[in-house]
Write a protein that holds these residues in place. Structure first.
Motif, PDB file in Angstrom:
ATOM      1  N   LYS A  19       0.829  -1.216   0.000  1.00 38.24           N
ATOM      2  CA  LYS A  19       0.000   0.000   0.000  1.00 38.24           C
ATOM      3  C   LYS A  19       0.860   1.263   0.000  1.00 38.24           C
ATOM      4  O   LYS A  19       0.345   2.358   0.220  1.00 38.24           O
ATOM      5  CB  LYS A  19      -0.909   0.010   1.226  1.00 38.24           C
ATOM      6  CG  LYS A  19      -1.963  -1.089   1.197  1.00 38.24           C
ATOM      7  CD  LYS A  19      -2.879  -0.965   2.391  1.00 38.24           C
ATOM      8  CE  LYS A  19      -3.901  -2.098   2.380  1.00 38.24           C
ATOM      9  NZ  LYS A  19      -4.379  -2.423   3.723  1.00 38.24           N
ATOM     10  N   GLY A  21       2.486   4.571  -0.540  1.00 36.84           N
ATOM     11  CA  GLY A  21       2.019   5.735  -1.299  1.00 36.84           C
ATOM     12  C   GLY A  21       0.505   5.928  -1.232  1.00 36.84           C
ATOM     13  O   GLY A  21      -0.010   6.865  -1.831  1.00 36.84           O
ATOM     14  N   GLN A  22      -0.191   5.034  -0.505  1.00 39.97           N
ATOM     15  CA  GLN A  22      -1.658   5.149  -0.452  1.00 39.97           C
ATOM     16  C   GLN A  22      -2.137   5.527   0.940  1.00 39.97           C
ATOM     17  O   GLN A  22      -1.489   5.212   1.937  1.00 39.97           O
ATOM     18  CB  GLN A  22      -2.300   3.801  -0.805  1.00 39.97           C
ATOM     19  CG  GLN A  22      -2.080   3.373  -2.231  1.00 39.97           C
ATOM     20  CD  GLN A  22      -2.582   1.947  -2.456  1.00 39.97           C
ATOM     21  OE1 GLN A  22      -3.457   1.462  -1.747  1.00 39.97           O
ATOM     22  NE2 GLN A  22      -2.005   1.285  -3.429  1.00 39.97           N
ATOM     23  N   GLU A  24      -4.911   4.843   3.789  1.00 41.02           N
ATOM     24  CA  GLU A  24      -5.877   3.836   4.226  1.00 41.02           C
ATOM     25  C   GLU A  24      -6.765   4.469   5.289  1.00 41.02           C
ATOM     26  O   GLU A  24      -6.264   4.931   6.318  1.00 41.02           O
ATOM     27  CB  GLU A  24      -5.114   2.631   4.813  1.00 41.02           C
ATOM     28  CG  GLU A  24      -6.022   1.520   5.262  1.00 41.02           C
ATOM     29  CD  GLU A  24      -5.271   0.360   5.921  1.00 41.02           C
ATOM     30  OE1 GLU A  24      -5.915  -0.643   6.242  1.00 41.02           O
ATOM     31  OE2 GLU A  24      -4.049   0.472   6.123  1.00 41.02           O
ATOM     32  N   PHE A  33      -1.426   7.103   6.141  1.00 38.97           N
ATOM     33  CA  PHE A  33      -0.752   7.139   4.845  1.00 38.97           C
ATOM     34  C   PHE A  33       0.435   6.190   4.918  1.00 38.97           C
ATOM     35  O   PHE A  33       1.271   6.300   5.818  1.00 38.97           O
ATOM     36  CB  PHE A  33      -0.272   8.563   4.533  1.00 38.97           C
ATOM     37  CG  PHE A  33       0.536   8.656   3.263  1.00 38.97           C
ATOM     38  CD1 PHE A  33      -0.086   8.605   2.024  1.00 38.97           C
ATOM     39  CD2 PHE A  33       1.917   8.763   3.314  1.00 38.97           C
ATOM     40  CE1 PHE A  33       0.660   8.676   0.845  1.00 38.97           C
ATOM     41  CE2 PHE A  33       2.674   8.830   2.143  1.00 38.97           C
ATOM     42  CZ  PHE A  33       2.043   8.787   0.904  1.00 38.97           C
ATOM     43  N   HIS A  34       0.484   5.263   3.972  1.00 35.30           N
ATOM     44  CA  HIS A  34       1.592   4.315   3.936  1.00 35.30           C
ATOM     45  C   HIS A  34       2.750   4.936   3.163  1.00 35.30           C
ATOM     46  O   HIS A  34       2.722   5.017   1.938  1.00 35.30           O
ATOM     47  CB  HIS A  34       1.170   3.017   3.235  1.00 35.30           C
ATOM     48  CG  HIS A  34       0.116   2.247   3.970  1.00 35.30           C
ATOM     49  ND1 HIS A  34       0.370   1.058   4.607  1.00 35.30           N
ATOM     50  CD2 HIS A  34      -1.200   2.500   4.175  1.00 35.30           C
ATOM     51  CE1 HIS A  34      -0.749   0.610   5.168  1.00 35.30           C
ATOM     52  NE2 HIS A  34      -1.715   1.457   4.914  1.00 35.30           N
ATOM     53  N   ALA A  65      -2.896  12.932  -0.293  1.00 34.98           N
ATOM     54  CA  ALA A  65      -3.769  11.784  -0.008  1.00 34.98           C
ATOM     55  C   ALA A  65      -4.808  12.129   1.054  1.00 34.98           C
ATOM     56  O   ALA A  65      -5.991  11.816   0.896  1.00 34.98           O
ATOM     57  CB  ALA A  65      -2.911  10.592   0.435  1.00 34.98           C
ATOM     58  N   GLU A  68      -7.814  14.215   0.000  1.00 31.32           N
ATOM     59  CA  GLU A  68      -8.900  13.529  -0.732  1.00 31.32           C
ATOM     60  C   GLU A  68     -10.056  13.196   0.204  1.00 31.32           C
ATOM     61  O   GLU A  68     -11.182  13.014  -0.234  1.00 31.32           O
ATOM     62  CB  GLU A  68      -8.379  12.209  -1.332  1.00 31.32           C
ATOM     63  CG  GLU A  68      -7.241  12.363  -2.326  1.00 31.32           C
ATOM     64  CD  GLU A  68      -7.747  12.670  -3.727  1.00 31.32           C
ATOM     65  OE1 GLU A  68      -8.747  12.054  -4.136  1.00 31.32           O
ATOM     66  OE2 GLU A  68      -7.151  13.546  -4.389  1.00 31.32           O
TER      67      GLU A  68
END
Ligand SMILES: [Zn+2]
Length: 418
Positions: A19, A21-22, A24, A33-34, A65, A68
């Motif tokens: 994950k 860069g994503q 969660e 944020f990973h 991120a 969003e």
């Protein structure tokens, strides 16, 4: 240097996180944020707290991120410690606040974070050199430890600090573990623990070979203290988020148990009068049930490093070997052995050990030949081959990169001789 680790480098990172860069969303109002190091967010009351800001390369991605899912102003940025992968992404968060016309968020950290930044500035060359090797080139750059890179905390505390997030209590607790300036953040209403590198989802990284002292026993004690709060969520510094009281308790208490077992065994041996060199050679490890835990794999740090951490903490630098108090030079020692045995015999035995995959002994002999004559082309190549084999079979990211880095340097040296 690339602005983010390239995919090959990222795949080489410990416990590579799919994950990466994503963002969660763990549940409404809790997100992570990973990054290489994670960023934790608690929000939903009109303002947000951010725990760690990731690295210089990842800070902006973390901001993008979280934007969003929430537009709330950042009330506090809290550093769990002053390592570059956790506290150097701050600028992106400040820029976001300015751009949106929000108040500048307050940066909170333990009072010793500022001293760490000053030490980084003092030893900038060493930090850049050692991190370039340790991370295999993935993160270090000369600019990383530039004093201009540091966003010093605005507000600091010593033991505990209580904050208020729009009426919701937030507790900061000082801890010693991977660092002496650690903070774990507890939000009792949500039963949420944001713990930075007190949980790294692998064998705790005490005893890092070329870094300052770390704190094995205090790390275990801190994990036990967090477990007493019975968290429902743990957002760690590296690796996945943990959900559910039972799993959180297990990760905390079993990690603490692993650290305590190693710590106590080293202390028992020291108290029995064993020398550090004897303790290192005893190959202390953790029992099979702990070694099988997914969150205790030796993929970054490893048990032999923890052993070294405990020895260094209590017993200084001398190995206990009289020859090592004021050692003869490696060149002299190597030359003496070579004169007695003959270079060819030593290299032949080295090769035989290497072929039998007895790599530690092969390396020890190869180093003797190399030390005796640092420009011996064959000895250089043999050393490099052994180090490459060791890197190939090594699970610890740190050890692997140091072996590979040393091999690379030898290959360059060999090339320069052709
Ligand atoms: Zn970290």
């Amino acid at each position: 240097m690339s602005s983010t680790p390239n995919s090959k480098q990222a795949n080489n990172l410990p416990g590579f996180d799919p994950k990466m860069g994503q963002l969660e969303v763990i549940e409404p109002g809790i997100a992570m944020f990973h990054g290489f190091a994670n960023v934790a967010f608690a929000y939903g009351r009109g303002e947000m707290i951010v725990v760690d800001t990731s690295s210089r390369q990842m800070g902006a991605a973390a901001v993008r991120a979280i934007r969003e899912v929430s537009e709330e102003p950042f009330a506090f940025l809290i550093y769990t410690h002053g390592h570059g992968d956790h506290a150097f992404g701050t600028e992106a968060f400040i820029t976001d606040a300015i751009t949106r016309g929000h108040a500048r968020p307050k940066i909170w950290a333990h009072e010793d974070v500022a001293g760490r930044f000053k030490r980084y500035a003092l030893t900038r060359g060493w930090q850049s050199h050692i991190n370039r090797l340790q991370f295999g080139g993935a993160f270090a750059s000369d600019g990383l430890f530039d004093p201009k890179s540091f966003s010093f905390p605005d507000l600091v505390y010593r033991d505990q600090q209580f904050l208020d997030l729009v009426g919701e209590p937030v507790e900061l607790h000082h801890a010693m573990g991977e660092t002496d300036d650690a903070t774990w953040v507890w939000m009792p209403t949500r039963r949420l623990a944001m713990v930075g590198d007190l949980i790294v989802s692998s064998m705790p990284n005490t005893g890092n070979p070329n870094k300052v002292q770390r704190y094995t026993l205090e790390w275990a004690e801190t994990l036990e203290a967090i477990a007493k709060c019975a968290p429902q969520y743990i957002l760690p510094g590296h690796g996945p988020a943990y959900r559910g009281e039972e799993l959180c308790k297990e990760v905390l208490s079993e990690t603490a148990r692993a650290l305590r077992l190693i710590h106590d065994e080293v202390v028992r041996r020291l108290n029995a009068g064993e020398w550090p060199v004897d303790i290192v050679e005893a190959n202390i490890s953790i029992p099979a049930d702990l070694a099988a835990k997914p969150y205790l794999q030796p993929i970054y740090g490893c048990a032999p490093f923890v052993v070294r951490d405990v020895i260094r903490r209590y017993a200084g630098w001398w190995t206990g070997e009289p020859s090592q108090m004021f050692p003869a030079s490696r060149k002299e020692r190597g030359a003496d052995i070579l004169a007695l045995c003959g270079r060819d015999a030593i290299l032949a035995k080295t090769r035989a050990l290497k072929d039998a995959a007895d790599l530690k002994r092969a390396l020890a002999l190869a180093e003797i030949a190399l030390n005796a004559n640092p420009s011996d082309y064959e000895a250089i190549r043999l050393n490099a081959e052994i180090l490459e084999a060791m890197a190939g079979g090594e699970r610890s990211f740190i050890a692997r990169n140091f072996f590979a880095g040393a091999a690379r340097q030898l290959r360059e040296r060999a090339k320069s001789q052709i």
